[in-house]
Motif scaffolding. Structure first.
Motif, mmCIF file in Angstrom:
data_model
loop_
_atom_site.group_PDB
_atom_site.id
_atom_site.type_symbol
_atom_site.label_atom_id
_atom_site.label_comp_id
_atom_site.label_asym_id
_atom_site.label_seq_id
_atom_site.Cartn_x
_atom_site.Cartn_y
_atom_site.Cartn_z
ATOM 1 N N LEU A 1 0.898 -1.100 -0.209
ATOM 2 C CA LEU A 1 0.222 0.083 -0.130
ATOM 3 C C LEU A 1 0.814 1.299 -0.028
ATOM 4 N N GLN A 2 0.344 2.388 -0.407
ATOM 5 C CA GLN A 2 0.945 3.695 -0.625
ATOM 6 C C GLN A 2 0.047 4.596 0.378
ATOM 7 N N ARG A 3 0.471 5.539 0.815
ATOM 8 C CA ARG A 3 -0.337 6.745 1.517
ATOM 9 C C ARG A 3 -0.022 7.924 0.491
ATOM 10 N N ARG A 4 -1.277 8.284 -0.115
ATOM 11 C CA ARG A 4 -1.321 9.183 -1.294
ATOM 12 C C ARG A 4 -1.063 10.578 -0.525
ATOM 13 N N ARG A 5 -0.246 11.275 -1.358
ATOM 14 C CA ARG A 5 0.124 12.609 -1.113
ATOM 15 C C ARG A 5 -1.222 13.578 -1.285
ATOM 16 N N ASP A 6 -2.079 13.266 -2.122
ATOM 17 C CA ASP A 6 -3.041 14.243 -2.629
ATOM 18 C C ASP A 6 -4.311 14.010 -1.556
ATOM 19 N N ASN A 7 -4.401 12.990 -0.849
ATOM 20 C CA ASN A 7 -5.711 12.976 0.133
ATOM 21 C C ASN A 7 -5.210 12.423 1.387
ATOM 22 N N GLY A 8 -3.901 11.911 1.432
ATOM 23 C CA GLY A 8 -3.441 11.397 2.701
ATOM 24 C C GLY A 8 -3.949 9.914 3.117
ATOM 25 N N MET A 9 -4.809 9.439 2.225
ATOM 26 C CA MET A 9 -5.454 7.932 2.450
ATOM 27 C C MET A 9 -4.534 7.113 2.168
ATOM 28 N N TRP A 10 -4.400 5.736 2.515
ATOM 29 C CA TRP A 10 -3.780 4.752 2.143
ATOM 30 C C TRP A 10 -4.554 4.149 0.842
ATOM 31 N N ALA A 11 -3.690 3.612 -0.017
ATOM 32 C CA ALA A 11 -4.280 3.048 -1.232
ATOM 33 C C ALA A 11 -3.613 2.109 -1.885
#
Length: 155
Positions: A35-45
């Protein structure tokens, strides 16, 4: 660029674009999910993104995973197709994209975990750890669909 996700929200802006995209549930030999934590919304994806002209959807999943996490993958299956017209992504530049994505099952073959300009953190997670992570409903649905299929990531 910031992004806000709307799913079946009557206050969501109307879509003005439709872009083919791919994501990947990448599972290592120990059963952990990338998983990655998205920079644009702070959510894991899950790693993933828009398809480029001249590439296939599986190639898109491979490229996006490498770009966003530093991990090279091999696609081994399909988790599902996702095209809910009620799920849109609103970007700061005015684009409102309707969801259209294929989620692939993949296994890692090389590379090292690396954050990118799109992610602030990347990591491997046990499936039960994922339940407690902040994640949009559409991404959680893909993880749960993978779990329900119980499809192995290695051959």
């Amino acid at each position: 660029m910031g992004r806000r996700d709307y799913e079946d929200d009557p206050n969501a802006p109307a879509a003005n674009s439709l872009v083919p995209a791919a994501s990947a549930v990448v599972v290592d030999s120990g059963g952990r999910v990338l998983l990655q934590r998205r920079r644009d919304n702070g959510m894991w994806a899950l790693p993933g993104g828009a398809m480029h002209i001249g590439e296939s959807l599986p190639d898109c999943a491979v490229r996006e995973t490498r770009e966003e996490t530093g991990v090279d993958i091999e696609v081994v299956g399909i988790v599902g197709t996702y095209s809910n017209p009620g799920h849109v992504f609103a970007y700061d530049d005015g684009e409102v994209r309707q969801e259209f994505s294929i989620c692939f099952l993949a296994r890692p073959v090389a590379g090292q975990l690396t954050v990118s300009e799109e992610s602030t953190d990347v990591g491997w997670f046990e499936p039960d750890e994922i339940d407690g992570l902040p994640m949009i409903a559409g991404v959680r649905r893909r993880v749960n669909d993978w779990r329900a299929g119980a499809m192995p990531a290695t051959r």
